[in-house]
Enzyme design. Structure first.
Site, short mmCIF file in Angstrom:
data_model
loop_
_atom_site.label_atom_id
_atom_site.label_comp_id
_atom_site.label_asym_id
_atom_site.label_seq_id
_atom_site.Cartn_x
_atom_site.Cartn_y
_atom_site.Cartn_z
N GLU A 66 -6.44 -2.50 -4.29
CA GLU A 66 -5.66 -1.50 -5.02
C GLU A 66 -4.96 -0.52 -4.08
O GLU A 66 -3.81 -0.13 -4.29
CB GLU A 66 -6.56 -0.74 -5.99
CG GLU A 66 -5.84 0.23 -6.90
CD GLU A 66 -4.77 -0.47 -7.73
OE1 GLU A 66 -5.12 -1.12 -8.70
OE2 GLU A 66 -3.57 -0.34 -7.41
N VAL A 86 -1.01 -0.62 -1.73
CA VAL A 86 0.41 -0.38 -2.05
C VAL A 86 0.70 1.04 -2.51
O VAL A 86 1.63 1.68 -2.02
CB VAL A 86 0.90 -1.42 -3.09
CG1 VAL A 86 2.26 -1.05 -3.65
CG2 VAL A 86 0.99 -2.79 -2.43
N GLU A 142 1.07 6.05 9.23
CA GLU A 142 0.31 4.97 9.85
C GLU A 142 -0.10 5.38 11.26
O GLU A 142 0.49 6.29 11.86
CB GLU A 142 1.19 3.71 9.96
CG GLU A 142 1.57 3.10 8.64
CD GLU A 142 0.36 2.75 7.80
OE1 GLU A 142 -0.40 1.85 8.16
OE2 GLU A 142 0.17 3.40 6.76
N ASP A 188 6.71 -0.40 6.57
CA ASP A 188 5.56 -0.17 5.67
C ASP A 188 5.98 -0.41 4.21
O ASP A 188 5.29 -1.11 3.47
CB ASP A 188 5.05 1.27 5.88
CG ASP A 188 3.92 1.61 4.93
OD1 ASP A 188 2.78 1.20 5.20
OD2 ASP A 188 4.18 2.27 3.91
N LYS A 244 4.81 -3.43 1.49
CA LYS A 244 4.30 -3.14 0.14
C LYS A 244 5.10 -3.86 -0.94
O LYS A 244 4.53 -4.39 -1.90
CB LYS A 244 4.31 -1.63 -0.10
CG LYS A 244 3.25 -0.91 0.75
CD LYS A 244 3.49 0.58 0.73
CE LYS A 244 2.40 1.34 1.46
NZ LYS A 244 2.76 2.73 1.70
N GLY A 270 -2.88 9.41 1.53
CA GLY A 270 -3.83 10.53 1.62
C GLY A 270 -5.25 10.03 1.73
O GLY A 270 -5.58 8.95 1.26
N1 HSE Z 1 1.71 5.33 5.78
C1 HSE Z 1 1.63 5.01 4.42
C2 HSE Z 1 2.60 5.91 3.63
C3 HSE Z 1 0.23 5.22 3.94
O1 HSE Z 1 3.06 6.89 4.20
O2 HSE Z 1 2.92 5.62 2.50
C4 HSE Z 1 -0.09 4.60 2.64
O3 HSE Z 1 0.07 3.21 2.66
#
Ligand code: HSE
Length: 347
Positions: A154, A157, A215, A226, A230, A327
């Site tokens: 979960e 994403v 990240e 990123d 997702k 978070g």
């Molecule tokens: N680095 C990612 C973001 C963290 O900022 O959305 C959550 O996947």
């Protein structure tokens, strides 16, 4: 029922998960009869420990939050120095492995090997790691299915915002025509701070890192990789698309300047990093890039590290899901959500 859990990678998300377990322990016992016993932690920086009797969760949170190592939680940790993580996974005495190591979008490692070892040795898996999902979702879910084990993700994403759990029950029987939205908390936060407070890019990024949004390698956030991972995961899980991230070229927010943001604002627009996947007949396309949205667009109002997705559905028209996208506690809660789903199914 006590669920024995091994945690692999106990950084931001792992510690957030431990904190959720600690804060909600009484409530979870009362509502679901759920108790967690952490029987192992494996982390290349913080150290390893196998504790069949279950470790002291509150003490672990305190020690790790102060930058301490597993030795300071339990002196028996010394015995596991240098033991390969896959061996800790195998001998963890766990029903479930929470794979929470940092994402590597190029190789998916070491998380993929961790997940494979956990499944091969009979353990359910929960992960927040995007690498194995973006690169190897079909193989891993097939392995879990063959072994009759749960494989849940979960938090990969939308952090704690329940996209897969929502879709599993709530979108059963409808067909998804398009998913479009904001999937990266760091860049959404940066764009917001640049617009609202006139911060420069580097300053806003440094704050996003301090808040645990970015990240380990924040170039994946900034360059759109990123968000691409997702949207590929969403496409492959929810649309059975079989997309490969390497086949799609994302654009990030590196080209968006404060001057561009200010000028867009004067015209009633706002920059957002938008990811989409669309089905047209048998063809599925996906992409990521910055878009200038009218302020009347619901996605233009998504602030801070929040994420939002609009689903275009054959029987429902559009529905929008909005919530935290990153978070420590929020993603820790995503792990708890999956763990509770597994506990529910095992009961
Ligand atoms: N680095 C990612 C973001 C963290 O900022 O959305 C959550 O996947």
């Amino acid at each position: 029922m006590k669920l024995r859990i091994g945690i692999v990678g106990c950084g931001t998300v792992g510690q957030g998960f431990l904190e959720c377990l600690d804060r909600k322990a009484d409530d979870l016992r009362a509502r679901y009869g759920f108790e967690a016993k952490i029987t192992a932690i494996a982390d290349p920086v913080r150290g390893n420990l196998i504790a069949p009797q279950g470790l002291d969760i509150r003490k672990t949170i305190k020690v790790l939050a102060q930058g301490g190592k597993m030795h300071a939680v339990d002196t028996r940790a010394a015995k596991y120095d240098g033991v390969p993580t896959v061996d800790i996974i195998e001998t963890a005495g766990a029903d479930l492995i929470a794979e929470l190591t940092p994402t590597d979008l190029k190789t998916g490692e070491p998380a993929t090997s961790h997940i494979v070892r956990a499944l091969m040795t009979g353990k359910h898996v929960v992960t927040t790691n995007k690498g194995p999902l973006a690169l190897h979702y079909r193989e891993l879910s097939e392995l879990a299915r063959k072994r009759k084990l749960a494989f849940r993700f979960e938090g990969a994403v939308m952090s704690g915002t329940p996209v897969f759990n929502m879709a599993e029950a709530g979108l059963a029987g409808v067909s998804i025509k398009e998913i479009r939205g904001i999937l990266n908390g760091t860049t959404n936060y940066i764009l917001g701070r640049m617009e609202e407070e006139g911060l420069d890019f580097a300053e806003a990024l440094s704050q996003a890192r301090k808040l645990g949004y970015a990240e380990t390698d924040p170039s994946a956030d900034v360059e759109g990789r990123d968000a691409l991972a997702k949207i590929v995961i969403l496409a492959n899980v929810l649309l059975d698309a079989g997309l490969k991230p390497a086949a799609i070229n994302p654009a990030g927010i590196g080209s968006i300047t404060r001057a561009m943001i200010a000028s867009a604002r004067e015209d009633g627009f706002r920059y957002k990093l938008i990811a989409y996947v669309r089905r047209e007949g048998a063809r599925i396309t996906a992409g990521v890039g910055p878009r200038k949205l009218s302020l009347s667009d619901p996605l233009a109002r998504i602030a801070g590290a929040r994420n939002a997705l609009t689903f275009d559905l054959d029987l429902l028209g559009s529905i929008t899901l909005e919530g935290p996208g990153a978070g420590r506690i929020e993603t820790g809660y995503a792990v708890l959500q999956d763990v509770l789903a597994i506990h529910r199914d095992l009961k």
